[in-house]
Scaffold this motif. Structure first.
Motif, PDB file in Angstrom:
ATOM      1  N   GLU A   1       7.548   9.100  -7.051  1.00  0.00           N
ATOM      2  CA  GLU A   1       8.937   8.802  -6.859  1.00  0.00           C
ATOM      3  C   GLU A   1       9.378   7.636  -7.670  1.00  0.00           C
ATOM      4  OE1 GLU A   1       9.925   8.007  -2.605  1.00  0.00           O
ATOM      5  OE2 GLU A   1       7.984   9.191  -2.104  1.00  0.00           O
ATOM      6  N   THR A   2      10.440   7.667  -8.559  1.00  0.00           N
ATOM      7  CA  THR A   2      11.189   6.974  -9.322  1.00  0.00           C
ATOM      8  C   THR A   2      11.640   5.763  -8.533  1.00  0.00           C
ATOM      9  OG1 THR A   2      13.160   8.046  -9.584  1.00  0.00           O
ATOM     10  CG2 THR A   2      11.389   8.622 -11.113  1.00  0.00           C
ATOM     11  N   SER A   3      11.929   5.815  -7.370  1.00  0.00           N
ATOM     12  CA  SER A   3      12.480   4.748  -6.370  1.00  0.00           C
ATOM     13  C   SER A   3      11.945   4.978  -5.113  1.00  0.00           C
ATOM     14  CB  SER A   3      14.056   5.003  -6.615  1.00  0.00           C
ATOM     15  OG  SER A   3      14.838   3.858  -5.896  1.00  0.00           O
TER      16      SER A   3
ATOM     17  N   ASP B   1      10.593   1.445   3.127  1.00  0.00           N
ATOM     18  CA  ASP B   1      11.254   1.067   4.238  1.00  0.00           C
ATOM     19  C   ASP B   1      11.040   1.735   5.552  1.00  0.00           C
ATOM     20  OD1 ASP B   1      12.367  -1.055   2.705  1.00  0.00           O
ATOM     21  OD2 ASP B   1      14.371  -0.137   2.720  1.00  0.00           O
ATOM     22  N   GLU B   2      11.023   3.187   5.435  1.00  0.00           N
ATOM     23  CA  GLU B   2      10.716   4.025   6.241  1.00  0.00           C
ATOM     24  C   GLU B   2       9.507   4.400   6.944  1.00  0.00           C
ATOM     25  OE1 GLU B   2      12.115   8.870   7.825  1.00  0.00           O
ATOM     26  OE2 GLU B   2      13.269   7.591   6.045  1.00  0.00           O
TER      27      GLU B   2
ATOM     28  N   LEU C   1       0.963  -1.268  -0.003  1.00  0.00           N
ATOM     29  CA  LEU C   1       0.114   0.091   0.072  1.00  0.00           C
ATOM     30  C   LEU C   1       0.949   1.376  -0.099  1.00  0.00           C
ATOM     31  CD1 LEU C   1      -2.749  -1.136   2.633  1.00  0.00           C
ATOM     32  CD2 LEU C   1      -3.002  -1.063   0.315  1.00  0.00           C
ATOM     33  N   CYS C   2       1.971   1.340   0.633  1.00  0.00           N
ATOM     34  CA  CYS C   2       2.653   2.588   0.765  1.00  0.00           C
ATOM     35  C   CYS C   2       3.532   2.589  -0.407  1.00  0.00           C
ATOM     36  CB  CYS C   2       3.780   2.067   1.829  1.00  0.00           C
ATOM     37  SG  CYS C   2       4.733   3.568   2.140  1.00  0.00           S
ATOM     38  N   GLY C   3       3.983   1.423  -1.134  1.00  0.00           N
ATOM     39  CA  GLY C   3       4.768   1.601  -2.410  1.00  0.00           C
ATOM     40  C   GLY C   3       3.736   1.994  -3.474  1.00  0.00           C
TER      41      GLY C   3
ATOM     42  N   SER D   1       6.323   5.934  -8.842  1.00  0.00           N
ATOM     43  CA  SER D   1       5.861   6.165 -10.206  1.00  0.00           C
ATOM     44  C   SER D   1       5.174   5.115 -10.866  1.00  0.00           C
ATOM     45  CB  SER D   1       6.861   6.889 -10.750  1.00  0.00           C
ATOM     46  OG  SER D   1       7.910   6.214 -11.147  1.00  0.00           O
ATOM     47  N   ASN D   2       5.484   3.845 -10.438  1.00  0.00           N
ATOM     48  CA  ASN D   2       4.930   2.452 -10.978  1.00  0.00           C
ATOM     49  C   ASN D   2       3.550   2.545 -10.894  1.00  0.00           C
ATOM     50  OD1 ASN D   2       7.499   1.904 -12.419  1.00  0.00           O
ATOM     51  ND2 ASN D   2       8.287   0.837 -10.414  1.00  0.00           N
TER      52      ASN D   2
END
Length: 66
Positions: free
Chosen positions: A30-32, A38-39, A17-19, A24-25
């Motif tokens: 964010e591209t990465s 992680d944070e 969910l966070c990702g 950006s995917n």
């Protein structure tokens, strides 16, 4: 992430969910987003628990079967 990749189901869902929110995917910019995930994944644990409750709720056929 836990050493050896042994994470709880709640953590794995919260990370997804966070990702999805930041990468950006998916819906983010964010591209990465790995470091961000992680944070900040723990901010999504309530959502992850809601997903698990929804999955475990019986559908009408299961409820009728008892």
């Amino acid at each position: 992430m836990a050493e050896g990749g042994h994470t709880s189901l709640v953590e794995r869902i919260a990370r997804v969910l966070c990702g999805a929110e930041h990468s950006s995917n998916a819906e983010g910019t964010e591209t990465s987003a790995g470091a961000h995930v992680d944070e900040h994944w723990h901010h999504h644990t309530n959502q992850a628990q809601a997903v698990l409750r929804a999955i475990r709720e019986p559908d009408p056929a299961a409820a009728a079967a008892g």
